[in-house]
Design an enzyme around this catalytic site. Structure first.
Site, PDB file in Angstrom:
ATOM      1  N   ASN A   9      37.096  44.194  55.280  1.00 50.58           N
ATOM      2  CA  ASN A   9      38.440  44.375  54.715  1.00 50.58           C
ATOM      3  C   ASN A   9      38.673  45.875  54.575  1.00 50.58           C
ATOM      4  O   ASN A   9      38.149  46.505  53.661  1.00 50.58           O
ATOM      5  CB  ASN A   9      38.503  43.670  53.349  1.00 50.58           C
ATOM      6  CG  ASN A   9      39.829  43.920  52.641  1.00 50.58           C
ATOM      7  OD1 ASN A   9      40.765  44.475  53.222  1.00 50.58           O
ATOM      8  ND2 ASN A   9      39.904  43.508  51.375  1.00 50.58           N
ATOM      9  N   LYS A  11      41.286  47.380  53.735  1.00 48.92           N
ATOM     10  CA  LYS A  11      42.274  47.720  52.688  1.00 48.92           C
ATOM     11  C   LYS A  11      43.261  48.756  53.238  1.00 48.92           C
ATOM     12  O   LYS A  11      43.552  48.745  54.436  1.00 48.92           O
ATOM     13  CB  LYS A  11      41.564  48.185  51.410  1.00 48.92           C
ATOM     14  CG  LYS A  11      40.476  47.173  50.989  1.00 48.92           C
ATOM     15  CD  LYS A  11      39.927  47.394  49.620  1.00 48.92           C
ATOM     16  CE  LYS A  11      38.850  46.339  49.333  1.00 48.92           C
ATOM     17  NZ  LYS A  11      38.308  46.434  48.001  1.00 48.92           N
ATOM     18  N   GLY A 172      34.261  47.806  44.811  1.00 50.04           N
ATOM     19  CA  GLY A 172      34.480  49.253  44.893  1.00 50.04           C
ATOM     20  C   GLY A 172      33.796  50.039  43.788  1.00 50.04           C
ATOM     21  O   GLY A 172      34.093  51.210  43.580  1.00 50.04           O
TER      22      GLY A 172
HETATM   23  P1  13P Z   1      33.807  46.908  48.342  1.00 56.78           P
HETATM   24  O1  13P Z   1      32.834  46.410  49.393  1.00 56.78           O
HETATM   25  O2  13P Z   1      34.371  48.259  48.652  1.00 56.78           O
HETATM   26  O3  13P Z   1      33.271  46.767  46.976  1.00 56.78           O
HETATM   27  O4  13P Z   1      35.082  45.919  48.437  1.00 56.78           O
HETATM   28  C1  13P Z   1      34.865  44.565  48.432  1.00 56.78           C
HETATM   29  C2  13P Z   1      36.140  43.883  48.719  1.00 56.78           C
HETATM   30  O5  13P Z   1      37.058  43.909  47.909  1.00 56.78           O
HETATM   31  C3  13P Z   1      36.293  43.208  50.004  1.00 56.78           C
HETATM   32  O6  13P Z   1      37.443  42.441  50.043  1.00 56.78           O
END
Ligand code: 13P
Length: 250
Positions: A9, A11, A172
């Protein structure tokens, strides 16, 4: 046997050039993957990404989908539009969408239905906050999210989809759930599916873990029997890290 699925993902990250470079870097690194490999770039790069991964073992996913077929919804993207770009998976109900864009279980449910109607596999995100975990409310919370997201679906539909267990406090933050915590809550989710549908459906549905998953912890998390892969945020933005996680999958 459930085939593991590792999805990245991205984002709201990457420019077009960075996205292209990341994909070109990733393609040769995951050719030998024994799991389903999915990248979910921002919507504006789906077409480019789709072109680059054509004829590879990487599949295309998106980060959101709208619940209506079409119409006056400025800024939104329909499942049919995504399908026409060869999108095969849609992340639905990510905690960031729930937190910043007010997505409720009911909305998540209508998006799941729309994705399925258009032949797109939902990756439904559920997970508790730190306060909820501390208060011992995790199990009931994720159960209610699962109930809400799967409302009105047939067992057959549910068998095809993916749930991502993403504890909000692990997203995150660099703090990962322990493999025991992840395995336990994923067990709760699978039992909820069994109670709502049947044992066959619970055995079929794939459940990922997500939240600070990286090459350093992926192997242990994925060695848990109920964990069928991962939904990777930060580590999916680096080809080497994402490929390492992919290659750890059972
Ligand atoms: P991180 O791997 O950056 O913690 O994010 C996880 C996430 O929200 C995947 O959708």
């Amino acid at each position: 046997m459930r085939r593991p699925i590792i999805a990245g993902n991205w984002k709201m990250n990457m420019t077009r050039e960075e996205a292209e470079n990341l994909i070109l870097d990733l393609i040769p690194k995951v050719v030998d993957a024994e799991c389903d490999v999915v990248i979910c770039p921002p919507a504006c790069f789906l077409e480019t990404a789709g072109r680059l991964i054509k004829k590879t073992n990487i599949r295309l996913g998106c980060q959101n989908v709208h619940w209506a077929d079409k119409g006056a919804f400025t800024g939104e993207i329909s499942a049919a539009m995504l399908k026409s770009l060869n999108v095969e998976y849609a992340i639905i109900g990510h905690s960031e969408r729930r937190q910043y864009f007010g997505e409720t279980d009911e909305l998540v449910n209508s998006k799941v239905i729309k994705a399925l109607q258009n032949g797109i596999t939902p990756i439904i995100c559920v997970g508790e906050s730190l306060d909820q975990r501390r208060a011992g409310e995790t199990d009931e919370w994720v159960r209610s999210q699962v109930r809400g997201a799967l409302k009105g679906l047939s067992a057959f539909e549910v068998q095809s989809l993916v749930i991502a267990y993403e504890p909000i406090w692990a997203i995150g933050t660099g703090v990962t759930a322990t493999s025991e915590q992840a395995g336990e809550t994923i067990g709760v989710i699978r039992t909820a599916v069994k109670e709502l549908f049947d044992e066959f459906t619970a055995d079929k549905i794939r459940i990922q873990y997500g939240g600070s998953m990286n090459p350093g912890n992926a192997k242990e998390l994925m060695s848990m029997p109920g964990i069928d892969g991962g939904l990777i945020g930060g580590a999916s933005l680096k080809a080497d890290d994402f490929a390492a996680v992919v290659l750890y999958s059972k």
